[in-house]
Design a protein around this motif. Structure first.
Motif, mmCIF file in Angstrom:
data_model
loop_
_atom_site.group_PDB
_atom_site.id
_atom_site.type_symbol
_atom_site.label_atom_id
_atom_site.label_comp_id
_atom_site.label_asym_id
_atom_site.label_seq_id
_atom_site.Cartn_x
_atom_site.Cartn_y
_atom_site.Cartn_z
ATOM 1 N N UNK A 15 -7.086 12.089 -7.037
ATOM 2 C CA UNK A 15 -6.019 11.206 -6.942
ATOM 3 C C UNK A 15 -5.692 12.037 -5.017
ATOM 4 N N UNK A 16 -5.750 13.015 -4.866
ATOM 5 C CA UNK A 16 -6.035 13.444 -3.044
ATOM 6 C C UNK A 16 -7.236 12.589 -2.558
ATOM 7 N N UNK A 17 -8.824 12.835 -3.656
ATOM 8 C CA UNK A 17 -9.869 11.839 -3.698
ATOM 9 C C UNK A 17 -9.367 10.546 -3.554
ATOM 10 N N UNK A 18 -8.434 9.426 -4.025
ATOM 11 C CA UNK A 18 -8.473 8.942 -4.430
ATOM 12 C C UNK A 18 -7.380 8.238 -3.056
ATOM 13 N N UNK A 19 -6.603 9.034 -1.739
ATOM 14 C CA UNK A 19 -5.765 8.723 -0.545
ATOM 15 C C UNK A 19 -6.654 8.933 0.374
ATOM 16 N N UNK A 20 -7.762 9.909 0.278
ATOM 17 C CA UNK A 20 -8.153 11.033 1.067
ATOM 18 C C UNK A 20 -8.938 9.441 2.293
ATOM 19 N N UNK A 21 -9.583 9.114 2.162
ATOM 20 C CA UNK A 21 -10.142 7.114 3.093
ATOM 21 C C UNK A 21 -9.023 6.901 3.449
ATOM 22 N N UNK A 53 4.875 4.593 10.060
ATOM 23 C CA UNK A 53 5.097 4.020 9.030
ATOM 24 C C UNK A 53 3.921 3.515 8.645
ATOM 25 N N UNK A 54 2.603 3.869 9.593
ATOM 26 C CA UNK A 54 0.910 3.426 9.394
ATOM 27 C C UNK A 54 0.904 4.100 8.208
ATOM 28 N N UNK A 55 0.925 5.228 8.057
ATOM 29 C CA UNK A 55 0.349 5.997 7.537
ATOM 30 C C UNK A 55 0.889 5.985 6.069
ATOM 31 N N UNK A 56 2.177 5.900 5.837
ATOM 32 C CA UNK A 56 3.403 5.225 4.910
ATOM 33 C C UNK A 56 2.755 4.040 4.180
ATOM 34 N N UNK A 57 2.473 3.022 4.965
ATOM 35 C CA UNK A 57 1.373 1.585 4.756
ATOM 36 C C UNK A 57 0.658 1.613 3.899
ATOM 37 N N UNK A 58 -0.251 2.807 4.322
ATOM 38 C CA UNK A 58 -2.007 3.111 4.274
ATOM 39 C C UNK A 58 -1.779 4.091 2.682
ATOM 40 N N UNK A 59 -0.609 5.113 2.768
ATOM 41 C CA UNK A 59 -0.862 5.556 1.124
ATOM 42 C C UNK A 59 -0.217 4.489 -0.041
ATOM 43 N N UNK A 60 1.024 3.808 0.299
ATOM 44 C CA UNK A 60 1.066 2.398 -0.095
ATOM 45 C C UNK A 60 0.330 2.509 -1.133
ATOM 46 N N UNK A 61 -0.686 1.264 -0.275
ATOM 47 C CA UNK A 61 -1.649 0.331 -0.003
ATOM 48 C C UNK A 61 -2.559 0.875 -1.064
ATOM 49 N N UNK A 62 -3.094 3.176 -1.209
ATOM 50 C CA UNK A 62 -3.415 3.271 -2.298
ATOM 51 C C UNK A 62 -3.085 3.922 -3.205
ATOM 52 N N UNK A 63 -2.031 2.863 -3.430
ATOM 53 C CA UNK A 63 -1.344 2.672 -4.797
ATOM 54 C C UNK A 63 0.017 4.389 -5.097
ATOM 55 N N UNK A 64 -0.117 5.213 -3.483
ATOM 56 C CA UNK A 64 1.456 6.167 -4.799
ATOM 57 C C UNK A 64 2.270 6.126 -3.235
ATOM 58 N N UNK A 65 3.674 6.843 -3.934
ATOM 59 C CA UNK A 65 4.448 7.091 -3.694
ATOM 60 C C UNK A 65 4.620 8.197 -2.123
ATOM 61 N N UNK A 66 5.264 7.907 -0.900
ATOM 62 C CA UNK A 66 4.794 9.118 0.056
ATOM 63 C C UNK A 66 6.833 8.804 1.033
ATOM 64 N N UNK A 67 7.567 9.734 1.021
ATOM 65 C CA UNK A 67 8.698 9.274 1.618
ATOM 66 C C UNK A 67 8.745 10.367 2.534
#
Length: 70
Positions: A15-21, A53-67
Motif C-alpha cells: 500500500x505504501x508503494x501504491x500511494x508513494x507516487x 487538502x491537495x495531499x488528502x485528495x491525492x491519497x483519496x485518488x490512490x484509494x486510501x482514507x486519510x484524515x
C-alpha cells in the motif's frame, strides 16, 4: 519546515508503494513516512506544504482514507 500528521488506512508495504507516487508528486514535501506499527497508520509529512487538502485528495485518488490529525 512544517510537520503534518495524518491518520490513514495504509496497512502494508504494498500500500505504501501504491500511494508513494501520489505523495511524492505533491508540491512542498521534503520527506514522508508511514508508521505501519501505529494503530492509526500515521503518515508524517515534512516540508512546506501550503495546501494539505491537495495531499488528502491525492491519497483519496490512490484509494486510501486519510484524515489530518491535530
Amino acid at each position: 519546515m512544517k510537520t503534518l500528521k495524518f491518520k490513514t488506512n495504509i496497512e502494508c508495504t504494498q500500500s505504501v508503494a501504491n500511494v508513494s507516487n501520489f505523495i511524492d508528486n505533491t508540491d512542498g514535501i521534503k520527506n514522508w513516512e508511514i508508521d505501519l506499527w501505529s494503530p492509526d497508520k500515521v503518515l508524517t509529512i515534512r516540508g512546506n506544504v501550503n495546501r494539505p487538502g491537495t495531499l488528502v485528495k491525492r491519497v483519496h485518488r490512490a484509494g486510501y482514507q486519510i484524515t489530518q490529525m491535530g
